[in-house]
Design a protein around this motif. Structure first.
Motif, PDB file in Angstrom:
ATOM      1  N   GLY A   1      31.077  25.732  20.030  1.00  0.00           N
ATOM      2  CA  GLY A   1      29.614  24.953  21.526  1.00  0.00           C
ATOM      3  C   GLY A   1      29.560  23.680  20.963  1.00  0.00           C
ATOM      4  N   ILE A   2      28.166  23.752  19.839  1.00  0.00           N
ATOM      5  CA  ILE A   2      27.711  22.424  19.383  1.00  0.00           C
ATOM      6  C   ILE A   2      28.233  22.481  18.014  1.00  0.00           C
ATOM      7  N   GLY A   3      28.773  23.786  17.824  1.00  0.00           N
ATOM      8  CA  GLY A   3      29.523  23.563  15.844  1.00  0.00           C
ATOM      9  C   GLY A   3      30.453  23.142  16.476  1.00  0.00           C
TER      10      GLY A   3
ATOM     11  N   ALA B   1      17.674  19.396  13.256  1.00  0.00           N
ATOM     12  CA  ALA B   1      18.794  19.361  14.802  1.00  0.00           C
ATOM     13  C   ALA B   1      18.356  20.151  15.765  1.00  0.00           C
ATOM     14  N   LEU B   2      17.274  19.448  16.676  1.00  0.00           N
ATOM     15  CA  LEU B   2      16.454  19.894  17.521  1.00  0.00           C
ATOM     16  C   LEU B   2      16.886  19.928  18.750  1.00  0.00           C
ATOM     17  N   PRO B   3      17.726  20.495  19.600  1.00  0.00           N
ATOM     18  CA  PRO B   3      18.921  20.426  21.414  1.00  0.00           C
ATOM     19  C   PRO B   3      17.866  21.169  21.791  1.00  0.00           C
ATOM     20  N   PRO B   4      17.846  20.988  22.721  1.00  0.00           N
ATOM     21  CA  PRO B   4      17.766  21.118  24.384  1.00  0.00           C
ATOM     22  C   PRO B   4      18.648  22.022  24.577  1.00  0.00           C
ATOM     23  N   VAL B   5      18.545  23.460  26.317  1.00  0.00           N
ATOM     24  CA  VAL B   5      19.796  24.006  26.464  1.00  0.00           C
ATOM     25  C   VAL B   5      20.803  23.169  26.252  1.00  0.00           C
ATOM     26  N   VAL B   6      21.935  23.852  25.905  1.00  0.00           N
ATOM     27  CA  VAL B   6      23.642  23.632  25.924  1.00  0.00           C
ATOM     28  C   VAL B   6      23.914  23.642  26.413  1.00  0.00           C
TER      29      VAL B   6
ATOM     30  N   ALA C   1      25.407  11.167  15.326  1.00  0.00           N
ATOM     31  CA  ALA C   1      24.788  10.447  15.149  1.00  0.00           C
ATOM     32  C   ALA C   1      22.844  10.303  14.334  1.00  0.00           C
ATOM     33  N   ALA C   2      23.006  10.737  14.622  1.00  0.00           N
ATOM     34  CA  ALA C   2      21.465  11.395  13.610  1.00  0.00           C
ATOM     35  C   ALA C   2      21.377  10.775  11.791  1.00  0.00           C
ATOM     36  N   MET C   3      22.522  12.005  11.876  1.00  0.00           N
ATOM     37  CA  MET C   3      22.745  11.821  10.327  1.00  0.00           C
ATOM     38  C   MET C   3      23.379  10.723   9.599  1.00  0.00           C
ATOM     39  N   ALA C   4      24.233  10.348  10.403  1.00  0.00           N
ATOM     40  CA  ALA C   4      24.938   8.925   9.639  1.00  0.00           C
ATOM     41  C   ALA C   4      23.490   7.784   9.284  1.00  0.00           C
ATOM     42  N   GLY C   5      22.480   8.037  10.557  1.00  0.00           N
ATOM     43  CA  GLY C   5      21.593   7.317  10.629  1.00  0.00           C
ATOM     44  C   GLY C   5      20.722   7.714   9.651  1.00  0.00           C
ATOM     45  N   GLY C   6      20.844   8.483   8.831  1.00  0.00           N
ATOM     46  CA  GLY C   6      19.599   9.643   8.272  1.00  0.00           C
ATOM     47  C   GLY C   6      18.092   9.468   8.514  1.00  0.00           C
ATOM     48  N   ARG C   7      18.141  10.428   9.159  1.00  0.00           N
ATOM     49  CA  ARG C   7      16.601  10.396   9.900  1.00  0.00           C
ATOM     50  C   ARG C   7      16.693  12.106   9.705  1.00  0.00           C
ATOM     51  N   ASN C   8      14.861  12.276   9.976  1.00  0.00           N
ATOM     52  CA  ASN C   8      14.391  13.451   9.291  1.00  0.00           C
ATOM     53  C   ASN C   8      14.742  14.088  10.132  1.00  0.00           C
ATOM     54  N   GLN C   9      14.603  14.364  11.133  1.00  0.00           N
ATOM     55  CA  GLN C   9      14.520  14.806  12.492  1.00  0.00           C
ATOM     56  C   GLN C   9      15.106  14.546  13.649  1.00  0.00           C
ATOM     57  N   ALA C  10      15.748  14.566  14.612  1.00  0.00           N
ATOM     58  CA  ALA C  10      16.973  14.977  15.448  1.00  0.00           C
ATOM     59  C   ALA C  10      16.380  15.415  16.590  1.00  0.00           C
ATOM     60  N   ASN C  11      15.307  14.810  17.204  1.00  0.00           N
ATOM     61  CA  ASN C  11      15.034  15.590  18.768  1.00  0.00           C
ATOM     62  C   ASN C  11      16.123  15.366  20.291  1.00  0.00           C
ATOM     63  N   ILE C  12      17.056  16.050  20.168  1.00  0.00           N
ATOM     64  CA  ILE C  12      18.358  15.605  21.106  1.00  0.00           C
ATOM     65  C   ILE C  12      18.195  16.070  22.399  1.00  0.00           C
ATOM     66  N   GLY C  13      17.496  15.168  23.758  1.00  0.00           N
ATOM     67  CA  GLY C  13      17.769  15.206  24.821  1.00  0.00           C
ATOM     68  C   GLY C  13      16.336  15.921  25.255  1.00  0.00           C
ATOM     69  N   MET C  14      15.931  16.580  25.851  1.00  0.00           N
ATOM     70  CA  MET C  14      15.073  16.705  26.604  1.00  0.00           C
ATOM     71  C   MET C  14      13.449  17.415  25.269  1.00  0.00           C
TER      72      MET C  14
ATOM     73  N   VAL D   1      20.030  23.325  12.379  1.00  0.00           N
ATOM     74  CA  VAL D   1      20.293  23.145  13.591  1.00  0.00           C
ATOM     75  C   VAL D   1      19.119  23.997  14.093  1.00  0.00           C
ATOM     76  N   THR D   2      17.990  23.798  14.360  1.00  0.00           N
ATOM     77  CA  THR D   2      16.794  24.715  15.490  1.00  0.00           C
ATOM     78  C   THR D   2      17.299  24.619  16.281  1.00  0.00           C
ATOM     79  N   SER D   3      16.104  24.288  17.197  1.00  0.00           N
ATOM     80  CA  SER D   3      16.202  24.636  18.453  1.00  0.00           C
ATOM     81  C   SER D   3      14.858  23.986  19.207  1.00  0.00           C
ATOM     82  N   GLY D   4      14.429  23.248  20.396  1.00  0.00           N
ATOM     83  CA  GLY D   4      13.545  22.594  21.268  1.00  0.00           C
ATOM     84  C   GLY D   4      12.204  23.658  21.018  1.00  0.00           C
ATOM     85  N   LEU D   5      12.806  24.951  21.066  1.00  0.00           N
ATOM     86  CA  LEU D   5      12.021  26.360  21.222  1.00  0.00           C
ATOM     87  C   LEU D   5      11.201  26.446  19.812  1.00  0.00           C
ATOM     88  N   ALA D   6      11.561  25.876  19.181  1.00  0.00           N
ATOM     89  CA  ALA D   6      10.746  26.605  17.886  1.00  0.00           C
ATOM     90  C   ALA D   6       9.853  25.553  17.568  1.00  0.00           C
TER      91      ALA D   6
END
Length: 239
Positions: free
Chosen positions: A16-18, A175-180, A204-217, A132-137
């Motif tokens: 999966g995502i991992g 990292a907050l993925p949507p439904v994947v 890409a967000a890791m490489a960019g040093g971001r605090n929060q990566a809201n992925i997709g939706m 890795v959390t979720s949009g549902l967080a």
């Protein structure tokens, strides 16, 4: 963060995502240790060029064993990705043991691994923890109260940990993925993001040093929540 030359541990990294996070980290020049419990999938990961460790992180013994296995290794990146769902719905039989495993794997395990590896991470020239959390967080769905509760808990822990580690060499990212598209979401009929794209965006967000990566939706959900938490909750509770 410069990923080339770093050593990264990815839990739940054989599927999966991992697995996609692990693949993109490897492509970026990192040495990647994939952690999972399925022997067959770990063998396939080994054939792809990953180091592998077998561990069941749904209880304390499995987490402690992984920390011991990693002892003495210079770990630069810890990606807490392993997770599972659990049925809890009024009128539907549920397994209390499964609920306990879900809570432990999704919330307790990341905290225990961070606690066990933090001294080593702080000793590195540059280090990162990715939860890795979720949009549902952000706003829960009524269909998955246990899963949503664990991810919301991990989100809160991540924010507090980031504040504690501010000014150190350890960067904390959520990292907050949507439904994947994964085995866990096979019965979910909503539109799904391909796991490969989700993994690409997280790395890409890791490489960019971001605090929060809201992925997709999740980016849309986060924007709605920032505008009106009540509207976001009202929409998502029926999701």
């Amino acid at each position: 963060m410069q990923l080339k030359g770093k050593t990264a541990v990815v839990t739940g990294g054989s599927d999966g995502i991992g697995l996609e996070i692990a693949r993109h980290l490897l492509a970026a020049g990192a040495e990647v240790i994939v952690v999972g419990r399925d022997v067959g999938r770990l063998a396939a990961a080994l054939a792809e060029g990953f180091d592998t460790i077998t561990a069941d992180l749904s209880d304390a013994a499995g987490c402690d064993a992984l920390v011991r296995e990693l002892s003495g290794r210079d770990i630069d990146v810890l990606v807490n990705n392993a997770g599972m769902g659990a049925t809890f719905q009024v009128g539907v039989p549920f397994d209390v043991g499964e609920i306990d495993r879900c809570i432990f794997l999704n919330l307790n395990a990341p905290i225990r691994l961070i606690a066990g590896l933090l001294d080593g991470l702080r000793a590195r020239p540059e280090a990162m923890i990715v939860n890795v959390t979720s949009g549902l967080a952000i706003a829960p769905s009524g269909k998955g109260p246990v899963y949503c509760g664990t991810k919301a808990g991990l989100r809160s822990f991540t924010m507090a940990l980031r504040a504690q580690l501010a000014g150190t060499r350890v960067h904390v990212m959520e990292a907050l993925p949507p439904v994947v598209e994964t085995r866990m979401t096979e019965e979910n009929r909503h539109r799904k993001m391909p796991a490969a794209e989700c993994g690409r965006q997280i790395v890409a967000a890791m490489a960019g040093g971001r605090n929060q990566a809201n992925i997709g939706m999740t980016a849309v959900l986060n924007a709605v929540y920032n505008l009106s938490p009540a509207i976001a909750r009202r929409v998502m509770i029926r999701y």
